[in-house]
Design a protein around this motif. Sequence first.
Motif, PDB file in Angstrom:
ATOM      1  N   UNK A   8       0.860  -1.182   0.000  1.00  0.00           N
ATOM      2  CA  UNK A   8       0.000   0.000   0.000  1.00  0.00           C
ATOM      3  C   UNK A   8       0.901   1.238   0.000  1.00  0.00           C
ATOM      4  N   UNK A   9       0.614   2.177  -0.880  1.00  0.00           N
ATOM      5  CA  UNK A   9       1.490   3.342  -1.060  1.00  0.00           C
ATOM      6  C   UNK A   9       0.891   4.607  -0.454  1.00  0.00           C
ATOM      7  N   UNK A  10       1.771   5.595  -0.277  1.00  0.00           N
ATOM      8  CA  UNK A  10       1.366   6.898   0.246  1.00  0.00           C
ATOM      9  C   UNK A  10       2.218   7.994  -0.390  1.00  0.00           C
ATOM     10  N   UNK A  11       1.638   9.163  -0.648  1.00  0.00           N
ATOM     11  CA  UNK A  11       2.445  10.287  -1.108  1.00  0.00           C
ATOM     12  C   UNK A  11       3.056  11.073   0.057  1.00  0.00           C
ATOM     13  N   UNK A  12       2.706  10.718   1.295  1.00  0.00           N
ATOM     14  CA  UNK A  12       3.128  11.489   2.470  1.00  0.00           C
ATOM     15  C   UNK A  12       4.373  10.882   3.105  1.00  0.00           C
ATOM     16  N   UNK A  13       5.475  10.952   2.384  1.00  0.00           N
ATOM     17  CA  UNK A  13       6.744  10.411   2.850  1.00  0.00           C
ATOM     18  C   UNK A  13       7.233  11.220   4.050  1.00  0.00           C
ATOM     19  N   UNK A  14       7.734  10.536   5.070  1.00  0.00           N
ATOM     20  CA  UNK A  14       8.254  11.211   6.249  1.00  0.00           C
ATOM     21  C   UNK A  14       7.207  11.550   7.289  1.00  0.00           C
ATOM     22  N   UNK A  15       5.928  11.249   7.025  1.00  0.00           N
ATOM     23  CA  UNK A  15       4.852  11.519   7.984  1.00  0.00           C
ATOM     24  C   UNK A  15       4.363  10.222   8.620  1.00  0.00           C
ATOM     25  N   UNK A  16       3.839  10.330   9.835  1.00  0.00           N
ATOM     26  CA  UNK A  16       3.296   9.169  10.540  1.00  0.00           C
ATOM     27  C   UNK A  16       2.007   8.675   9.892  1.00  0.00           C
ATOM     28  N   UNK A  17       1.843   7.355   9.900  1.00  0.00           N
ATOM     29  CA  UNK A  17       0.657   6.693   9.361  1.00  0.00           C
ATOM     30  C   UNK A  17       0.230   5.589  10.312  1.00  0.00           C
ATOM     31  N   UNK A  18      -0.985   5.082  10.091  1.00  0.00           N
ATOM     32  CA  UNK A  18      -1.414   3.848  10.756  1.00  0.00           C
ATOM     33  C   UNK A  18      -2.250   3.029   9.785  1.00  0.00           C
ATOM     34  N   UNK A  19      -2.310   1.729  10.046  1.00  0.00           N
ATOM     35  CA  UNK A  19      -3.010   0.782   9.181  1.00  0.00           C
ATOM     36  C   UNK A  19      -4.137   0.138   9.972  1.00  0.00           C
ATOM     37  N   UNK A  20      -5.297   0.001   9.334  1.00  0.00           N
ATOM     38  CA  UNK A  20      -6.435  -0.705   9.919  1.00  0.00           C
ATOM     39  C   UNK A  20      -6.827  -1.818   8.949  1.00  0.00           C
ATOM     40  N   UNK A  21      -6.987  -3.039   9.469  1.00  0.00           N
ATOM     41  CA  UNK A  21      -7.343  -4.198   8.642  1.00  0.00           C
ATOM     42  C   UNK A  21      -8.686  -4.751   9.088  1.00  0.00           C
ATOM     43  N   UNK A  22      -9.463  -5.271   8.113  1.00  0.00           N
ATOM     44  CA  UNK A  22     -10.769  -5.832   8.444  1.00  0.00           C
ATOM     45  C   UNK A  22     -11.182  -6.851   7.395  1.00  0.00           C
ATOM     46  N   UNK A  23     -11.790  -7.943   7.848  1.00  0.00           N
ATOM     47  CA  UNK A  23     -12.400  -8.916   6.949  1.00  0.00           C
ATOM     48  C   UNK A  23     -13.709  -9.367   7.571  1.00  0.00           C
ATOM     49  N   UNK A  24     -14.804  -9.164   6.833  1.00  0.00           N
ATOM     50  CA  UNK A  24     -16.115  -9.598   7.303  1.00  0.00           C
ATOM     51  C   UNK A  24     -16.230 -11.108   7.169  1.00  0.00           C
ATOM     52  N   UNK A  25     -17.142 -11.669   7.895  1.00  0.00           N
ATOM     53  CA  UNK A  25     -17.391 -13.099   7.815  1.00  0.00           C
ATOM     54  C   UNK A  25     -17.489 -13.685   9.198  1.00  0.00           C
TER      55      UNK A  25
END
Length: 92
Positions: free
Chosen positions: A60-77
């Motif tokens: 997964x890519x981002x244009x915001x190099x050098x900035x903090x990020x977080x990831x959220x994952x989800x799968x229904x079922x």
Amino acid sequence: MERQVHKVVVLGGNGTMGFSGVARGLDNSPVGGVTVRLFRSSNSQLVNTAVSRADGSYNISTPYVGENHFVVCHKSGSPEIAGASIATLVPR
């Protein structure tokens, strides 16, 4: 409810910066079909979305190099699986 355990590794290549990882279940087996959302930590802006492959891997890519990020994952079922990273992931 089972919690999604997920590992995130910072990477960059071909001028596109972002993250890659593997979505895994509680038994540590890879989980495909997991929706992975990348957010910018400063304002919780959704930056990008990906779906994990059959082997659980995602990029997964981002244009915001050098900035903090977080990831959220989800799968229904059944069971529903979900997880999140810390909010200080920084692409380099």
